[in-house]
Design a protein around this motif. Structure first.
Motif, PDB file in Angstrom:
ATOM      1  N   TYR A 164       0.829  -1.194   0.000  1.00  0.00           N
ATOM      2  CA  TYR A 164       0.000   0.000   0.000  1.00  0.00           C
ATOM      3  C   TYR A 164       0.870   1.253   0.000  1.00  0.00           C
ATOM      4  O   TYR A 164       1.960   1.252   0.552  1.00  0.00           O
ATOM      5  CB  TYR A 164      -0.883   0.063   1.262  1.00  0.00           C
ATOM      6  CG  TYR A 164      -1.860  -1.070   1.385  1.00  0.00           C
ATOM      7  CD1 TYR A 164      -3.095  -1.012   0.752  1.00  0.00           C
ATOM      8  CD2 TYR A 164      -1.551  -2.186   2.153  1.00  0.00           C
ATOM      9  CE1 TYR A 164      -4.000  -2.045   0.876  1.00  0.00           C
ATOM     10  CE2 TYR A 164      -2.458  -3.233   2.280  1.00  0.00           C
ATOM     11  CZ  TYR A 164      -3.682  -3.152   1.640  1.00  0.00           C
ATOM     12  OH  TYR A 164      -4.574  -4.177   1.762  1.00  0.00           O
TER      13      TYR A 164
ATOM     14  N   GLY B  83      -4.467   3.900  13.020  1.00  0.00           N
ATOM     15  CA  GLY B  83      -5.058   3.695  11.709  1.00  0.00           C
ATOM     16  C   GLY B  83      -4.201   4.263  10.601  1.00  0.00           C
ATOM     17  O   GLY B  83      -3.325   5.093  10.830  1.00  0.00           O
TER      18      GLY B  83
ATOM     19  N   THR C 278      -4.472   5.535   6.323  1.00  0.00           N
ATOM     20  CA  THR C 278      -5.192   5.792   5.087  1.00  0.00           C
ATOM     21  C   THR C 278      -4.232   5.405   3.977  1.00  0.00           C
ATOM     22  O   THR C 278      -3.141   5.963   3.868  1.00  0.00           O
ATOM     23  CB  THR C 278      -5.589   7.276   4.959  1.00  0.00           C
ATOM     24  OG1 THR C 278      -6.395   7.629   6.081  1.00  0.00           O
ATOM     25  CG2 THR C 278      -6.345   7.528   3.666  1.00  0.00           C
ATOM     26  N   CYS C 279      -4.640   4.411   3.185  1.00  0.00           N
ATOM     27  CA  CYS C 279      -3.751   3.866   2.162  1.00  0.00           C
ATOM     28  C   CYS C 279      -4.398   3.968   0.792  1.00  0.00           C
ATOM     29  O   CYS C 279      -5.621   3.938   0.656  1.00  0.00           O
ATOM     30  CB  CYS C 279      -3.462   2.389   2.444  1.00  0.00           C
ATOM     31  SG  CYS C 279      -2.706   2.095   4.037  1.00  0.00           S
TER      32      CYS C 279
ATOM     33  N   LYS D  11      -4.527   2.070  -2.866  1.00  0.00           N
ATOM     34  CA  LYS D  11      -4.212   0.855  -3.609  1.00  0.00           C
ATOM     35  C   LYS D  11      -5.082   0.843  -4.853  1.00  0.00           C
ATOM     36  O   LYS D  11      -6.296   0.946  -4.768  1.00  0.00           O
ATOM     37  CB  LYS D  11      -4.463  -0.390  -2.766  1.00  0.00           C
ATOM     38  CG  LYS D  11      -4.006  -1.661  -3.435  1.00  0.00           C
ATOM     39  CD  LYS D  11      -4.031  -2.830  -2.495  1.00  0.00           C
ATOM     40  CE  LYS D  11      -3.428  -4.037  -3.199  1.00  0.00           C
ATOM     41  NZ  LYS D  11      -3.364  -5.181  -2.325  1.00  0.00           N
TER      42      LYS D  11
ATOM     43  N   GLU E  28      -8.241   3.485   1.097  1.00  0.00           N
ATOM     44  CA  GLU E  28      -8.782   2.514   2.039  1.00  0.00           C
ATOM     45  C   GLU E  28      -8.352   2.887   3.443  1.00  0.00           C
ATOM     46  O   GLU E  28      -7.223   3.336   3.642  1.00  0.00           O
ATOM     47  CB  GLU E  28      -8.274   1.101   1.714  1.00  0.00           C
ATOM     48  CG  GLU E  28      -8.696   0.595   0.355  1.00  0.00           C
ATOM     49  CD  GLU E  28      -8.138  -0.783   0.057  1.00  0.00           C
ATOM     50  OE1 GLU E  28      -7.331  -1.309   0.856  1.00  0.00           O
ATOM     51  OE2 GLU E  28      -8.507  -1.348  -0.980  1.00  0.00           O
ATOM     52  N   GLN E  29      -9.251   2.711   4.399  1.00  0.00           N
ATOM     53  CA  GLN E  29      -8.942   2.942   5.808  1.00  0.00           C
ATOM     54  C   GLN E  29      -8.607   1.603   6.462  1.00  0.00           C
ATOM     55  O   GLN E  29      -9.299   0.618   6.243  1.00  0.00           O
ATOM     56  CB  GLN E  29     -10.146   3.565   6.525  1.00  0.00           C
ATOM     57  CG  GLN E  29     -10.594   4.887   5.952  1.00  0.00           C
ATOM     58  CD  GLN E  29      -9.552   5.970   6.144  1.00  0.00           C
ATOM     59  OE1 GLN E  29      -8.899   6.051   7.174  1.00  0.00           O
ATOM     60  NE2 GLN E  29      -9.379   6.805   5.128  1.00  0.00           N
ATOM     61  N   MET E  30      -7.544   1.593   7.252  1.00  0.00           N
ATOM     62  CA  MET E  30      -7.136   0.373   7.938  1.00  0.00           C
ATOM     63  C   MET E  30      -6.885   0.696   9.408  1.00  0.00           C
ATOM     64  O   MET E  30      -6.352   1.748   9.730  1.00  0.00           O
ATOM     65  CB  MET E  30      -5.883  -0.216   7.303  1.00  0.00           C
ATOM     66  CG  MET E  30      -6.042  -0.532   5.838  1.00  0.00           C
ATOM     67  SD  MET E  30      -4.562  -1.219   5.126  1.00  0.00           S
ATOM     68  CE  MET E  30      -4.815  -2.915   5.520  1.00  0.00           C
ATOM     69  N   ASP E  31      -7.294  -0.215  10.285  1.00  0.00           N
ATOM     70  CA  ASP E  31      -7.010  -0.113  11.710  1.00  0.00           C
ATOM     71  C   ASP E  31      -5.926  -1.118  12.050  1.00  0.00           C
ATOM     72  O   ASP E  31      -5.860  -2.197  11.453  1.00  0.00           O
ATOM     73  CB  ASP E  31      -8.253  -0.419  12.542  1.00  0.00           C
ATOM     74  CG  ASP E  31      -9.335   0.638  12.391  1.00  0.00           C
ATOM     75  OD1 ASP E  31      -8.979   1.811  12.204  1.00  0.00           O
ATOM     76  OD2 ASP E  31     -10.518   0.279  12.480  1.00  0.00           O
TER      77      ASP E  31
ATOM     78  N   GLN F 175      -6.532  -4.619   9.933  1.00  0.00           N
ATOM     79  CA  GLN F 175      -7.766  -4.942   9.206  1.00  0.00           C
ATOM     80  C   GLN F 175      -8.318  -3.710   8.516  1.00  0.00           C
ATOM     81  O   GLN F 175      -8.162  -2.591   8.986  1.00  0.00           O
ATOM     82  CB  GLN F 175      -8.819  -5.532  10.155  1.00  0.00           C
ATOM     83  CG  GLN F 175      -9.297  -4.601  11.226  1.00  0.00           C
ATOM     84  CD  GLN F 175     -10.304  -5.269  12.140  1.00  0.00           C
ATOM     85  OE1 GLN F 175     -10.484  -6.479  12.115  1.00  0.00           O
ATOM     86  NE2 GLN F 175     -10.958  -4.491  12.972  1.00  0.00           N
ATOM     87  N   LYS F 176      -8.970  -3.964   7.379  1.00  0.00           N
ATOM     88  CA  LYS F 176      -9.639  -2.888   6.635  1.00  0.00           C
ATOM     89  C   LYS F 176     -10.930  -2.551   7.336  1.00  0.00           C
ATOM     90  O   LYS F 176     -11.569  -3.390   7.941  1.00  0.00           O
ATOM     91  CB  LYS F 176      -9.949  -3.336   5.210  1.00  0.00           C
ATOM     92  CG  LYS F 176      -8.737  -3.531   4.357  1.00  0.00           C
ATOM     93  CD  LYS F 176      -9.147  -3.953   2.974  1.00  0.00           C
ATOM     94  CE  LYS F 176      -7.933  -4.298   2.146  1.00  0.00           C
ATOM     95  NZ  LYS F 176      -8.326  -4.775   0.805  1.00  0.00           N
ATOM     96  N   GLN F 177     -11.337  -1.270   7.212  1.00  0.00           N
ATOM     97  CA  GLN F 177     -12.630  -0.852   7.768  1.00  0.00           C
ATOM     98  C   GLN F 177     -13.714  -1.105   6.771  1.00  0.00           C
ATOM     99  O   GLN F 177     -13.551  -1.057   5.615  1.00  0.00           O
ATOM    100  CB  GLN F 177     -12.610   0.629   8.125  1.00  0.00           C
ATOM    101  CG  GLN F 177     -11.849   0.902   9.379  1.00  0.00           C
ATOM    102  CD  GLN F 177     -11.997   2.341   9.829  1.00  0.00           C
ATOM    103  OE1 GLN F 177     -12.342   3.224   9.068  1.00  0.00           O
ATOM    104  NE2 GLN F 177     -11.715   2.584  11.085  1.00  0.00           N
TER     105      GLN F 177
END
Length: 104
Positions: free
Chosen positions: A48, A75, A77-78, A80, A85-88, A102-104
């Motif tokens: 990412y 978190g 913000t990526c 791709k 995509e937001q990921m925690d 994990q993705k939100q």
């Protein structure tokens, strides 16, 4: 007072100091949250493009697979394939190892 008594007292004191020092240095301390965030960004950079990130400055205690962890959560913000995509994530506060992503 005999010289033997003085040497014995000094030896006992030195031994106690060594034990106390080793006990305090064996205890793991948390890495700085900025370093933990950097390790997460390094781990995902091949998959990412990180556009933004945040991390809680205080640690939390969790149990994952019945194993206790002290973690930082945050978190990313990526980007791709042109999509954001937001990921925690949760990262081990002692080692910087990702515990959960994990993705939100």
């Amino acid at each position: 007072m005999k010289m033997r008594d003085v040497l014995l007292g000094a030896l006992i004191g030195a031994g106690a100091a060594m034990v106390a020092t080793s006990m305090t240095t064996c205890k793991k301390s948390a890495i700085p949250p900025e370093k933990a965030l950097k390790s997460v960004k390094e781990a995902v950079k091949n998959s990412y493009a990180v556009k933004g990130s945040w991390i809680h400055m205080k640690t939390d205690s969790i149990n994952k697979f019945d194993v206790p962890f002290t973690v930082y959560s945050g978190g990313l913000t990526c980007e791709k394939e042109g999509r954001l995509e937001q990921m925690d994530f949760m990262v081990d506060a002692n080692t910087g190892t990702i515990v959960e992503l994990q993705k939100q």
